[in-house]
Design a protein around this motif. Structure first.
Motif, short mmCIF file in Angstrom:
data_model
loop_
_atom_site.label_atom_id
_atom_site.label_comp_id
_atom_site.label_asym_id
_atom_site.label_seq_id
_atom_site.Cartn_x
_atom_site.Cartn_y
_atom_site.Cartn_z
N ARG B 50 -0.24 -4.69 -2.91
CA ARG B 50 -1.02 -4.99 -4.31
C ARG B 50 0.22 -3.72 -3.89
O ARG B 50 0.68 -3.30 -3.15
CB ARG B 50 -1.72 -4.68 -4.97
N ALA B 51 0.50 -3.65 -5.18
CA ALA B 51 1.84 -1.94 -5.54
C ALA B 51 0.29 -1.10 -6.26
O ALA B 51 0.62 -1.12 -6.93
CB ALA B 51 3.47 -2.28 -5.98
N TYR B 52 1.14 0.16 -5.91
CA TYR B 52 0.52 1.05 -6.65
C TYR B 52 1.68 2.58 -7.30
O TYR B 52 1.96 2.34 -6.83
CB TYR B 52 0.05 2.32 -5.63
N ARG B 53 0.93 2.39 -8.44
CA ARG B 53 1.49 3.83 -9.22
C ARG B 53 0.37 4.49 -9.43
O ARG B 53 -1.04 4.46 -10.08
CB ARG B 53 1.97 3.29 -10.53
N VAL B 61 2.96 -8.09 -4.99
CA VAL B 61 2.83 -8.17 -5.03
C VAL B 61 3.22 -9.23 -3.42
O VAL B 61 4.29 -9.58 -2.28
CB VAL B 61 3.87 -7.40 -4.49
N ASN B 65 5.59 -6.22 0.41
CA ASN B 65 5.09 -4.92 1.52
C ASN B 65 4.76 -5.24 2.93
O ASN B 65 5.64 -4.47 3.76
CB ASN B 65 2.97 -4.28 1.38
N HIS B 68 8.80 -5.62 3.28
CA HIS B 68 9.43 -4.69 3.15
C HIS B 68 10.02 -2.83 4.44
O HIS B 68 10.77 -2.82 4.90
CB HIS B 68 9.32 -3.84 2.48
N GLN B 269 1.99 5.41 -1.82
CA GLN B 269 2.85 4.44 -2.05
C GLN B 269 1.54 4.05 -0.90
O GLN B 269 1.20 3.39 -0.16
CB GLN B 269 4.19 4.04 -1.02
N TYR B 272 2.17 0.05 -0.09
CA TYR B 272 2.32 0.25 1.49
C TYR B 272 1.91 0.28 2.55
O TYR B 272 2.20 0.28 3.69
CB TYR B 272 4.01 0.85 0.79
#
Lengths: 272, 301
Positions: B50-53, B61, B65, B68, B269, B272
Motif C-alpha cells: 500500500r501507499a501511505y500518507r 499499489v 513498493n 521501487h 513512508q 515503502y
C-alpha cells in the motif's frame, strides 16, 4: 620459556584491548567537562561524582531504571512460565500430523527473522491498542520475543530428563500436569535458569522497540533513556560517560554473577 | 513387547483432561506469539502493498513498493554497506575468535580471568558499547586523540571521515562479538575427541599439520554454525550505528536497518518501509535455510 612469554604477552594484550575502552568510559565519567576537552588527561586528576548525581537529579535516570526492571521482570517471568509449558508439550507429546514439531520449527523460524522486520506493524498495533509509551506495550512485545527462544531452548533441556521419572510419579497417582510440575520442572531448573538469564540479558539491553514504542520517562527503559540523553547533549561527554556506566552496570554485574549459566546459555544450540 | 509400549503410551497420554493437556500447554505461548509477532508480520505484508500518507493507507499499489526498492540508490547503497559490514566483521571475528580459542585450549594461569573479562563486551548494552566507542573516537575528548597527543602526535578524525567511520564501526562490532565466537569455538575445541591428536603426536606431526589435517576439518561444523549465527545477527545491527554515527557521515555507515527505520519514522513512508523490511526478512530467512542445508551436508560427509 619463550612459549610462556608469548602466552603472558597475548593475555595482557587481550585484557588491554577489552578493558582499555571500559577504563576510558569510567575514567571520563569521573572528570569534569573542562578537564575532558581542555586538558585531555589520561586519568581523572580531579575525580568528581557530579556527573552521576546530575543523571538522577536532572535527567530522570531513576525512572529509566525502574521501567527497565519492571519491564524485564514481567516479560521474562511470563515468557518462562508460558514457554516452559510449551517446550514441555513439544518435548514429550506426539500429536497428530507431528503438529508439535511443526510448532517448534515455526517458533525457530520466527526467531531467525530480524526483529526490525516487524517494527512498523508492532508500532501500528500498539498505536491502535493505545499501548504506546506504556509498560504494558513493552512487556507484551518483549514477552512474545522471549517466548520464541524460551520454548526453543527449554525443549532441549526437557528432552535430557528421562521419561521414566514422570511415569513413576504417575503410577503413584500424579496427574500428567502434576508430574510435570513436581518432577520434571525442578529437574530442569538449571536449564530454566540458563534460559531466564539469557532472556534477562536480551530484554534489559533491547533498544529498537523501546525507541519506537516509548517517548517519555514514563515508560522509557535504560538504553532508550541513555540514547535520548546523548541525542540532546552532543558534547556533554561527562554526562554521556556517566550514563554509559549507569546503563551498563546492572547488566554487567548481573552477568558476572551468573557467569557459569551465561556461557551455557550463550553457546546453547551451537555446541552440545 | 508391543502391548508393553502401548500400555506405556496410554499411561503417558492418560485419559480425560490429560488428553487435552498438550494443547492446553501450547495454547498460551502460541496465543501470545500469534497476536504479537505473527499478526504484525501479516499486517506488515499487507502494508507493504500500500501507499501511505500521514500514517494512513491511501491506495493499493500491488508490488510497486518492492519494484521501487531496486531503483532506489539509497536502498542499494544501504544494502551494499550492510553486506560489507557483515562480511568484514564476521570474518575478523571468526579468525580472531578461533585463534584465541586455540590459544586458550591449553590450561594456564590467568585463563579464568581472561574468560571472565571476555564476557563483558557481549553483555554490555549495545547502546553503551556505542557510547564507549564514541568516547574513543571523539576528535576532542577521545581516547585515540589523548593517546596520540600523549605520544606527541596530533588529534585524529574518525567519525567525520567516511572510510574511517566505517572501519570504526567494524572495529566496534569485532570488539563486541569476537568473545562470542571465542566461547562457541572454545567449547567446540574442548569437545573434540583426544585419540586422533595423540596419534598425530606419536607420529611426530608438527603443530601446523595437526591444525590443517585434524583441528580445522573437525571444527568445520562448529565454525559454520558460529558464523551463521553471527551473520544473521549482524544483518539486523541497529543500536550501535544509531548511537555511534546515525548512519553518517553521508551514507557511509547507513546500514539497511537504519535506512528502513528512517524511511518509516522520519520520512513516514510506511508502505515503502514495510516492503523494505519484508525484503530483508526474506533475505535473512533464505540465508538461514541455505546455511542449514549446507550444515546438513557437512554433517553427512
Amino acid at each position: 620459556m619463550s612459549n610462556r612469554m608469548a602466552r603472558i604477552l597475548t593475555t595482557i594484550f587481550v585484557l588491554a584491548v577489552v578493558l582499555l575502552p571500559i577504563y576510558w568510559l569510567v575514567s571520563t565519567s569521573l572528570k569534569s567537562n573542562r578537564e575532558i576537552t581542555q586538558e585531555g588527561t589520561l586519568y581523572p586528576h580531579v575525580p568528581t561524582l557530579d556527573n552521576y548525581v546530575r543523571l538522577f537529579t536532572e535527567k530522570q535516570f531513576g525512572s529509566y531504571l525502574t521501567n527497565s526492571l519492571v519491564v524485564t521482570f514481567f516479560s521474562v517471568a511470563v515468557a518462562l512460565i508460558v514457554g516452559a509449558m510449551g517446550a514441555y508439550a513439544i518435548a514429550r507429546f506426539r500429536l497428530p500430523f507431528a503438529a508439535e514439531r511443526k510448532v517448534g520449527l515455526f517458533l525457530l523460524t520466527l526467531r531467525i527473522i530480524p526483529p526490525v522486520v516487524i517494527l512498523i506493524p508492532v508500532y501500528l498495533l500498539m498505536l491502535s491498542l493505545g499501548l504506546l509509551d506504556s509498560w504494558l506495550g513493552l512487556i507484551a512485545t518483549y514477552t512474545a520475543f522471549n517466548v520464541t527462544f524460551c520454548v526453543w531452548m527449554m525443549e532441549s533441556f526437557f528432552r535430557e530428563i528421562p521419561v521414566d521419572l514422570e511415569e513413576a510419579a504417575m503410577v503413584d497417582g500424579d496427574s500428567r500436569f502434576g508430574a510435570f510440575r513436581r518432577i520434571t520442572l525442578p529437574l530442569a531448573a538449571p536449564g530454566l535458569a540458563a534460559t531466564a538469564i539469557f532472556a534477562v540479558l536480551v530484554t534489559f539491553n533491547e533498544f529498537l522497540f523501546a525507541l519506537a514504542l516509548t517517548a517519555t520517562p514514563r515508560a522509557m527503559t535504560m538504553p532508550r533513556g541513555t540514547a535520548t540523553l546523548i541525542g540532546r547533549i552532543d558534547t556533554d561527554w561527562a554526562s554521556m560517560a556517566a550514563a554509559g556506566v549507569i546503563g551498563a552496570l546492572p547488566i554487567v554485574f548481573f552477568a558476572l554473577l551468573v557467569q557459569r549459566h551465561l556461557v551455557r546459555g550463550l553457546t546453547m544450540g551451537a555446541v552440545k | 513387547m508391543r502391548t508393553g509400549t502401548q500400555a506405556r503410551k496410554y499411561r503417558l497420554q492418560g485419559a480425560g483432561l490429560d488428553l487435552a493437556l498438550p494443547y492446553l500447554m501450547l495454547a498460551p505461548g502460541l496465543t501470545i506469539v500469534l497476536g504479537i509477532l505473527v499478526y504484525p508480520l501479516w499486517d506488515g505484508l499487507r502494508a507493504s502493498t500500500r501507499a501511505y500518507r500521514y500514517g494512513s493507507p491511501v491506495a493499493d499499489v500491488g508490488l510497486q513498493n518492492y519494484l521501487h526498492l531496486w531503483s532506489d540508490a539509497q536502498f542499494l547503497n544501504a544494502l551494499w554497506v550492510t553486506v560489507k559490514f557483515v562480511a568484514l566483521s564476521v570474518s575478523f571475528e571468526a579468525v580472531l575468535g578461533f585463534a584465541l580459542a586455540l590459544f586458550c585450549l591449553h590450561e594456564f594461569r590467568g585463563i579464568r580471568l581472561l574468560r571472565t573479562v571476555l564476557i563483558i563486551p557481549m553483555v554490555i548494552t549495545p547502546v553503551v558499547v556505542a557510547i564507549v566507542f564514541r568516547l574513543i573516537y571523539a576528535s576532542d575528548a577521545g581516547m585515540l586523540t589523548a593517546l596520540c597527543k600523549a605520544m606527541g602526535g596530533g588529534g585524529v578524525q574518525i567519525l567525520g571521515n567516511p572510510l574511517n567511520a566505517f572501519i570504526g564501526l567494524v572495529a566496534l562490532d569485532v570488539w563486541e562479538w569476537t568473545p562470542l565466537m571465542f566461547l562457541i569455538l572454545l567449547a567446540g575445541l574442548q569437545s573434540l575427541p583426544h585419540e586422533p591428536f595423540e596419534a598425530a603426536r606419536v607420529d611426530g606431526a608438527g603443530a601446523w599439520r595437526v591444525f590443517a589435517d585434524l583441528t580445522f576439518p573437525m571444527m568445520r561444523p562448529v565454525l559454520a554454525v558460529a558464523i551463521v549465527l553471527r551473520t544473521i545477527d549482524a544483518f539486523g545491527t541497529f543500536d550501535q550505528v544509531f548511537v555511534l554515527t546515525r548512519g553518517g557521515p553521508g551514507e557511509a555507515t547507513r546500514l539497511i536497518s537504519i535506512y528502513g527505520y528512517d524511511t518509516a519514522f522520519k520520512f513516514q513512508q510506511t508502505g515503502y518501509a514495510a516492503a523494505l523490511f519484508v525484503t530483508i526478512g526474506l533475505v535473512v530467512l533464505a540465508l538461514a535455510f541455505s546455511a542449514i542445508r549446507l550444515l546438513r551436508r557437512i554433517d553427512a560427509s
